[in-house]
Design a protein around this motif. Structure first.
Motif, mmCIF file in Angstrom:
data_model
loop_
_atom_site.group_PDB
_atom_site.id
_atom_site.type_symbol
_atom_site.label_atom_id
_atom_site.label_comp_id
_atom_site.label_asym_id
_atom_site.label_seq_id
_atom_site.Cartn_x
_atom_site.Cartn_y
_atom_site.Cartn_z
ATOM 1 N N GLU A 1 77.148 7.522 3.697
ATOM 2 C CA GLU A 1 75.721 7.740 3.477
ATOM 3 C C GLU A 1 74.878 6.603 4.050
ATOM 4 O OE1 GLU A 1 75.314 8.418 -0.735
ATOM 5 O OE2 GLU A 1 75.635 10.564 -0.505
ATOM 6 N N ALA A 2 75.433 5.416 4.142
ATOM 7 C CA ALA A 2 74.686 4.263 4.668
ATOM 8 C C ALA A 2 74.613 4.267 6.195
ATOM 9 C CB ALA A 2 75.319 2.960 4.185
ATOM 10 N N LYS A 3 75.499 5.010 6.854
ATOM 11 C CA LYS A 3 75.510 5.050 8.317
ATOM 12 C C LYS A 3 74.223 5.655 8.861
ATOM 13 C CE LYS A 3 80.429 5.524 9.236
ATOM 14 N NZ LYS A 3 81.469 6.449 9.731
ATOM 15 N N VAL A 4 73.698 5.017 9.878
ATOM 16 C CA VAL A 4 72.574 5.584 10.619
ATOM 17 C C VAL A 4 73.175 6.205 11.872
ATOM 18 C CG1 VAL A 4 70.429 5.124 11.841
ATOM 19 C CG2 VAL A 4 70.920 3.917 9.706
ATOM 20 N N ARG A 5 73.082 7.497 11.961
ATOM 21 C CA ARG A 5 73.690 8.233 13.077
ATOM 22 C C ARG A 5 72.692 8.360 14.225
ATOM 23 N NH1 ARG A 5 75.953 9.499 8.408
ATOM 24 N NH2 ARG A 5 78.077 10.309 8.308
ATOM 25 N N THR A 6 73.239 8.376 15.425
ATOM 26 C CA THR A 6 72.397 8.494 16.610
ATOM 27 C C THR A 6 72.810 9.681 17.482
ATOM 28 O OG1 THR A 6 73.817 6.936 17.799
ATOM 29 C CG2 THR A 6 71.879 6.023 16.687
ATOM 30 N N ALA B 1 70.833 16.139 1.687
ATOM 31 C CA ALA B 1 69.480 15.809 2.134
ATOM 32 C C ALA B 1 69.629 14.987 3.414
ATOM 33 C CB ALA B 1 68.748 15.000 1.072
ATOM 34 N N TYR B 2 68.723 15.208 4.348
ATOM 35 C CA TYR B 2 68.763 14.515 5.636
ATOM 36 C C TYR B 2 67.389 13.928 5.919
ATOM 37 C CZ TYR B 2 72.686 17.761 6.098
ATOM 38 O OH TYR B 2 73.833 18.479 5.873
ATOM 39 N N GLN B 3 67.389 12.742 6.489
ATOM 40 C CA GLN B 3 66.140 12.142 6.960
ATOM 41 C C GLN B 3 66.416 11.535 8.331
ATOM 42 O OE1 GLN B 3 64.372 9.319 4.263
ATOM 43 N NE2 GLN B 3 64.051 10.848 2.669
ATOM 44 N N GLY B 4 65.384 11.547 9.168
ATOM 45 C CA GLY B 4 65.570 10.971 10.480
ATOM 46 C C GLY B 4 64.274 10.657 11.183
ATOM 47 N N VAL B 5 64.406 9.849 12.209
ATOM 48 C CA VAL B 5 63.283 9.458 13.064
ATOM 49 C C VAL B 5 63.675 9.815 14.497
ATOM 50 C CG1 VAL B 5 61.859 7.549 13.873
ATOM 51 C CG2 VAL B 5 62.673 7.575 11.495
ATOM 52 N N VAL B 6 62.822 10.616 15.132
ATOM 53 C CA VAL B 6 63.097 11.064 16.497
ATOM 54 C C VAL B 6 62.072 10.452 17.434
ATOM 55 C CG1 VAL B 6 63.418 13.052 18.021
ATOM 56 C CG2 VAL B 6 63.913 13.267 15.562
ATOM 57 N N GLU B 7 62.556 9.828 18.485
ATOM 58 C CA GLU B 7 61.687 9.330 19.553
ATOM 59 C C GLU B 7 61.525 10.473 20.557
ATOM 60 O OE1 GLU B 7 62.124 6.359 23.335
ATOM 61 O OE2 GLU B 7 63.063 5.719 21.450
ATOM 62 N N TYR C 1 64.585 14.936 23.710
ATOM 63 C CA TYR C 1 64.163 13.646 23.171
ATOM 64 C C TYR C 1 65.137 12.529 23.558
ATOM 65 C CZ TYR C 1 67.296 15.287 19.446
ATOM 66 O OH TYR C 1 68.354 15.786 18.730
ATOM 67 N N PRO C 2 64.616 11.312 23.797
ATOM 68 C CA PRO C 2 65.463 10.197 24.227
ATOM 69 C C PRO C 2 66.308 9.574 23.123
ATOM 70 C CG PRO C 2 63.125 9.710 24.607
ATOM 71 C CD PRO C 2 63.201 11.036 23.943
ATOM 72 N N ALA C 3 65.862 9.618 21.858
ATOM 73 C CA ALA C 3 66.629 8.944 20.806
ATOM 74 C C ALA C 3 66.368 9.591 19.446
ATOM 75 C CB ALA C 3 66.250 7.466 20.743
ATOM 76 N N ILE C 4 67.381 9.490 18.596
ATOM 77 C CA ILE C 4 67.263 9.969 17.211
ATOM 78 C C ILE C 4 68.087 9.039 16.332
ATOM 79 C CG2 ILE C 4 69.204 11.568 17.465
ATOM 80 C CD1 ILE C 4 67.757 13.452 15.483
ATOM 81 N N HIS C 5 67.603 8.806 15.132
ATOM 82 C CA HIS C 5 68.308 8.022 14.122
ATOM 83 C C HIS C 5 68.182 8.801 12.819
ATOM 84 C CE1 HIS C 5 67.045 5.126 17.190
ATOM 85 N NE2 HIS C 5 68.208 4.558 16.937
ATOM 86 N N TRP C 6 69.333 9.145 12.195
ATOM 87 C CA TRP C 6 69.269 9.949 10.980
ATOM 88 C C TRP C 6 70.395 9.593 10.024
ATOM 89 C CZ3 TRP C 6 73.241 13.507 10.011
ATOM 90 C CH2 TRP C 6 74.049 13.842 11.104
ATOM 91 N N GLN C 7 70.167 9.970 8.755
ATOM 92 C CA GLN C 7 71.142 9.761 7.694
ATOM 93 C C GLN C 7 71.275 11.031 6.871
ATOM 94 O OE1 GLN C 7 69.266 6.165 5.879
ATOM 95 N NE2 GLN C 7 71.343 5.330 5.997
ATOM 96 N N ASP D 1 58.591 7.873 1.222
ATOM 97 C CA ASP D 1 59.908 8.105 0.636
ATOM 98 C C ASP D 1 61.042 7.971 1.650
ATOM 99 O OD1 ASP D 1 58.909 8.804 -1.989
ATOM 100 O OD2 ASP D 1 58.177 10.650 -1.059
ATOM 101 N N LEU D 2 60.726 7.475 2.833
ATOM 102 C CA LEU D 2 61.750 7.306 3.861
ATOM 103 C C LEU D 2 62.800 6.302 3.388
ATOM 104 C CD1 LEU D 2 62.617 8.025 6.776
ATOM 105 C CD2 LEU D 2 61.339 6.005 7.517
ATOM 106 N N TRP D 3 64.067 6.605 3.635
ATOM 107 C CA TRP D 3 65.154 5.719 3.229
ATOM 108 C C TRP D 3 65.061 4.405 3.992
ATOM 109 C CZ3 TRP D 3 68.796 10.409 4.060
ATOM 110 C CH2 TRP D 3 68.657 11.287 2.991
ATOM 111 N N PRO D 4 65.329 3.305 3.330
ATOM 112 C CA PRO D 4 65.114 1.971 3.913
ATOM 113 C C PRO D 4 65.802 1.739 5.264
ATOM 114 C CG PRO D 4 65.564 1.786 1.575
ATOM 115 C CD PRO D 4 65.774 3.230 1.937
#
Length: 192
Positions: free
Chosen positions: A59-64, A103-109, A79-85, A143-146
Motif C-alpha cells: 500500500e505504501a508503494k507509489v506505482r508509475t 481505493a485508488y488515488q493518483g496524480v497524472v501529468e 500522458y507522460p507520467a502517472i503516480h498512483w497508490q 484528502d490526498l494520501w501523503p
C-alpha cells in the motif's frame, strides 16, 4: 457382568483384524486426516501472516505503471507520467468469502493540449469545496494520501466536473480534479 479386561482384549483383536484385512493405510487414515488438518491450518496461518506483513509495504508503494483500465480515466491522451497508490478498504488477507474493495488515488501529468481538451470536453469548472462536499466526501484534494502530495504542482488551481465524475465508463466511483495551467489531473477511484 462385563469384564473390562476381556472387552479391551476383544477391541485389540478387532483392530488387528481390521489392519490385517484392510491394510495399514486404512488404519492410519485418522492420523493422516489429523496431519492434513494441521497442515491446512498452518498454511492458512502462514498465508495470513505473510499477507498482513506485506500489505502495508504494497500500500505504501507509489506505482508509475500506466493505468491498466483506461475506461476508469477517459480522455487523458498519451500522458507522460502517472503516480498512483492502492489501499484496501477491507481485509484482503481474510479467508472469508467475497472480494475486497480497493481505493485508488493518483496524480497524472498530462500533455498541455490534452489538459485543455479534457477541461473543454467535460465542462470542468472552478473547484468549490462546499459544492464538492455534497458528493465527494473524503475525496477532495485535501484528502490526498501523503506519498502522492509531492507530485502535485505548487499553487494548484483545481477544476472539477460532475460530468466527468459521473461518466458511466467504469465500475468504480470516480472523482477527478484538473489543473489546466499545470496540466495535472488528480484522481480518486473507489471500488463498489
Amino acid at each position: 457382568m462385563i469384564d473390562p479386561a476381556r472387552t479391551l482384549v476383544a477391541v485389540k483383536r478387532r483392530i488387528l483384524l481390521l489392519v490385517a484385512v484392510l491394510g495399514a493405510p486404512v488404519a492410519l487414515l485418522p492420523a493422516g486426516a489429523v496431519t492434513a488438518g494441521y497442515l491446512a491450518v498452518r498454511s492458512d496461518w502462514t498465508h495470513q501472516t505473510t499477507c498482513r506483513e506485506s500489505l502495508p509495504i504494497e500500500e505504501a508503494k507509489v506505482r508509475t505503471v500506466r493505468w491498466d483500465r483506461p475506461e476508469d480515466l477517459p480522455g487523458l491522451g498519451d500522458y507522460p507520467a502517472i503516480h498512483w497508490q492502492a489501499r484496501a478498504k477491507g481485509d484482503p488477507c481474510s479467508r472469508g468469502p467475497g472480494p475486497t474493495d480497493w481505493a485508488y488515488q493518483g496524480v497524472v501529468e498530462l500533455r498541455p493540449e490534452d489538459a485543455r481538451a479534457l477541461a473543454k470536453r467535460y465542462e470542468f469548472v472552478a473547484y468549490d469545496p462546499v459544492v464538492s462536499a455534497e458528493y465527494a466526501a473524503e475525496r477532495t484534494p485535501e484528502d490526498l494520501w501523503p506519498a502522492l502530495s509531492g507530485f502535485l504542482p505548487p499553487e494548484t488551481r483545481w477544476l472539477t466536473s460532475r460530468v466527468y465524475d459521473e461518466l458511466d465508463t467504469s465500475s468504480r466511483w470516480r472523482i477527478a480534479y484538473l489543473d489546466v495551467e499545470h496540466a495535472t489531473l488528480l484522481f480518486m477511484l473507489d471500488d463498489h
